[in-house]
Write a protein that holds these residues in place. Structure first.
Motif, PDB file in Angstrom:
ATOM      1  N   ALA A 123      38.387  70.748  27.136  1.00 36.26           N
ATOM      2  CA  ALA A 123      37.791  69.889  26.108  1.00 36.26           C
ATOM      3  C   ALA A 123      38.194  68.431  26.328  1.00 36.26           C
ATOM      4  O   ALA A 123      37.364  67.522  26.194  1.00 36.26           O
ATOM      5  N   PHE A 124      39.448  68.225  26.690  1.00 31.65           N
ATOM      6  CA  PHE A 124      39.912  66.861  26.952  1.00 31.65           C
ATOM      7  C   PHE A 124      39.160  66.259  28.139  1.00 31.65           C
ATOM      8  O   PHE A 124      38.685  65.119  28.074  1.00 31.65           O
ATOM      9  N   GLN A 125      39.037  67.034  29.225  1.00 34.44           N
ATOM     10  CA  GLN A 125      38.338  66.532  30.412  1.00 34.44           C
ATOM     11  C   GLN A 125      36.885  66.192  30.090  1.00 34.44           C
ATOM     12  O   GLN A 125      36.366  65.156  30.519  1.00 34.44           O
ATOM     13  N   THR A 126      36.231  67.039  29.313  1.00 33.67           N
ATOM     14  CA  THR A 126      34.848  66.769  28.929  1.00 33.67           C
ATOM     15  C   THR A 126      34.774  65.522  28.053  1.00 33.67           C
ATOM     16  O   THR A 126      33.847  64.718  28.188  1.00 33.67           O
ATOM     17  N   SER A 127      35.749  65.338  27.174  1.00 32.00           N
ATOM     18  CA  SER A 127      35.789  64.132  26.335  1.00 32.00           C
ATOM     19  C   SER A 127      35.925  62.880  27.199  1.00 32.00           C
ATOM     20  O   SER A 127      35.255  61.874  26.953  1.00 32.00           O
ATOM     21  N   VAL A 128      36.772  62.950  28.210  1.00 33.77           N
ATOM     22  CA  VAL A 128      36.959  61.814  29.111  1.00 33.77           C
ATOM     23  C   VAL A 128      35.655  61.517  29.861  1.00 33.77           C
ATOM     24  O   VAL A 128      35.246  60.358  29.975  1.00 33.77           O
ATOM     25  N   GLU A 129      34.988  62.563  30.341  1.00 32.69           N
ATOM     26  CA  GLU A 129      33.711  62.371  31.038  1.00 32.69           C
ATOM     27  C   GLU A 129      32.669  61.757  30.108  1.00 32.69           C
ATOM     28  O   GLU A 129      31.904  60.881  30.513  1.00 32.69           O
ATOM     29  N   LEU A 130      32.657  62.218  28.866  1.00 28.54           N
ATOM     30  CA  LEU A 130      31.699  61.691  27.897  1.00 28.54           C
ATOM     31  C   LEU A 130      31.988  60.226  27.595  1.00 28.54           C
ATOM     32  O   LEU A 130      31.070  59.400  27.535  1.00 28.54           O
ATOM     33  N   LEU A 131      33.254  59.898  27.424  1.00 28.22           N
ATOM     34  CA  LEU A 131      33.622  58.495  27.192  1.00 28.22           C
ATOM     35  C   LEU A 131      33.231  57.630  28.387  1.00 28.22           C
ATOM     36  O   LEU A 131      32.713  56.521  28.220  1.00 28.22           O
ATOM     37  N   ALA A 132      33.451  58.145  29.592  1.00 18.07           N
ATOM     38  CA  ALA A 132      33.095  57.383  30.795  1.00 18.07           C
ATOM     39  C   ALA A 132      31.578  57.209  30.888  1.00 18.07           C
ATOM     40  O   ALA A 132      31.094  56.139  31.261  1.00 18.07           O
ATOM     41  N   GLU A 133      30.850  58.233  30.542  1.00 19.46           N
ATOM     42  CA  GLU A 133      29.381  58.173  30.629  1.00 19.46           C
ATOM     43  C   GLU A 133      28.800  57.186  29.629  1.00 19.46           C
ATOM     44  O   GLU A 133      27.843  56.484  29.923  1.00 19.46           O
ATOM     45  N   THR A 134      29.391  57.144  28.441  1.00 23.89           N
ATOM     46  CA  THR A 134      28.855  56.255  27.406  1.00 23.89           C
ATOM     47  C   THR A 134      29.440  54.854  27.481  1.00 23.89           C
ATOM     48  O   THR A 134      28.980  53.959  26.779  1.00 23.89           O
ATOM     49  N   GLY A 135      30.463  54.681  28.307  1.00 22.82           N
ATOM     50  CA  GLY A 135      31.083  53.370  28.423  1.00 22.82           C
ATOM     51  C   GLY A 135      31.992  53.047  27.253  1.00 22.82           C
ATOM     52  O   GLY A 135      32.375  51.914  27.048  1.00 22.82           O
ATOM     53  N   SER A 136      32.338  54.082  26.481  1.00 20.91           N
ATOM     54  CA  SER A 136      33.216  53.887  25.324  1.00 20.91           C
ATOM     55  C   SER A 136      34.665  54.070  25.734  1.00 20.91           C
ATOM     56  O   SER A 136      34.970  54.593  26.796  1.00 20.91           O
ATOM     57  N   THR A 137      35.536  53.666  24.858  1.00 25.60           N
ATOM     58  CA  THR A 137      36.952  53.957  25.003  1.00 25.60           C
ATOM     59  C   THR A 137      37.355  54.793  23.797  1.00 25.60           C
ATOM     60  O   THR A 137      36.638  54.811  22.785  1.00 25.60           O
ATOM     61  N   PRO A 138      38.487  55.486  23.876  1.00 25.17           N
ATOM     62  CA  PRO A 138      38.920  56.252  22.703  1.00 25.17           C
ATOM     63  C   PRO A 138      39.044  55.388  21.452  1.00 25.17           C
ATOM     64  O   PRO A 138      38.760  55.837  20.351  1.00 25.17           O
ATOM     65  N   LEU A 139      39.435  54.129  21.613  1.00 27.05           N
ATOM     66  CA  LEU A 139      39.560  53.238  20.457  1.00 27.05           C
ATOM     67  C   LEU A 139      38.204  52.946  19.839  1.00 27.05           C
ATOM     68  O   LEU A 139      38.070  52.831  18.622  1.00 27.05           O
ATOM     69  N   ASP A 140      37.146  52.840  20.670  1.00 29.87           N
ATOM     70  CA  ASP A 140      35.797  52.643  20.137  1.00 29.87           C
ATOM     71  C   ASP A 140      35.384  53.823  19.270  1.00 29.87           C
ATOM     72  O   ASP A 140      34.813  53.655  18.217  1.00 29.87           O
ATOM     73  N   VAL A 141      35.691  55.026  19.749  1.00 29.57           N
ATOM     74  CA  VAL A 141      35.326  56.234  19.019  1.00 29.57           C
ATOM     75  C   VAL A 141      36.052  56.291  17.695  1.00 29.57           C
ATOM     76  O   VAL A 141      35.474  56.605  16.662  1.00 29.57           O
TER      77      VAL A 141
END
Length: 128
Positions: A102-120
């Motif tokens: 789940a963490f790896q998928t979250s990282v991939e999703l953040l990378a794909e959307t250009g977001s950072t965890p702080l943005d989320v």
């Protein structure tokens, strides 16, 4: 020739603009599809993790505890308890792997959307 100065360059620039626009549209379409797929994968992995944590682990721990009591009362062989503990250990490994997936998928999703965890996090706070 005096009146068509720069016409060829303008035509070439317009052709490049059209190609770039088409390429951008294709890239955006692929990114949207990948983002949607990653969101589905993430949701699936989070559901799997939730089932393991909320249902499977408590049941497995209960079985191990019951088998422990039965083995202590000499009602079943200790090998049954050992096997149950081994199964519980495998389930704990599955839980850890599901968190990692789940963490790896979250990282991939953040990378794909250009977001950072702080943005989320800030988006979640502004929605409240």
């Amino acid at each position: 020739p005096m009146f068509d100065a720069g016409e060829a360059q303008r035509a070439a620039a317009e052709a490049r603009r059209v190609r770039a626009s088409a390429a951008r549209a294709r890239i955006l379409e692929v990114a949207r599809a990948r983002t949607a797929a990653l969101r589905e994968v993430l949701e699936s992995r989070q559901k799997r993790r939730e089932i393991i944590v909320s249902q499977m682990l408590p049941r497995a721990r209960g079985v191990v505890a019951d088998l422990d009591k039965a083995a202590n009362a000499r009602l079943i062989p200790v090998s049954d308890v050992i096997q149950a503990r081994r199964t519980l250990s495998e389930l704990l490994i599955n839980e850890a792997e599901s968190h990692g997936d789940a963490f790896q998928t979250s990282v991939e999703l953040l990378a794909e959307t250009g977001s950072t965890p702080l943005d989320v996090v800030s988006q979640g706070e502004s929605a409240q």
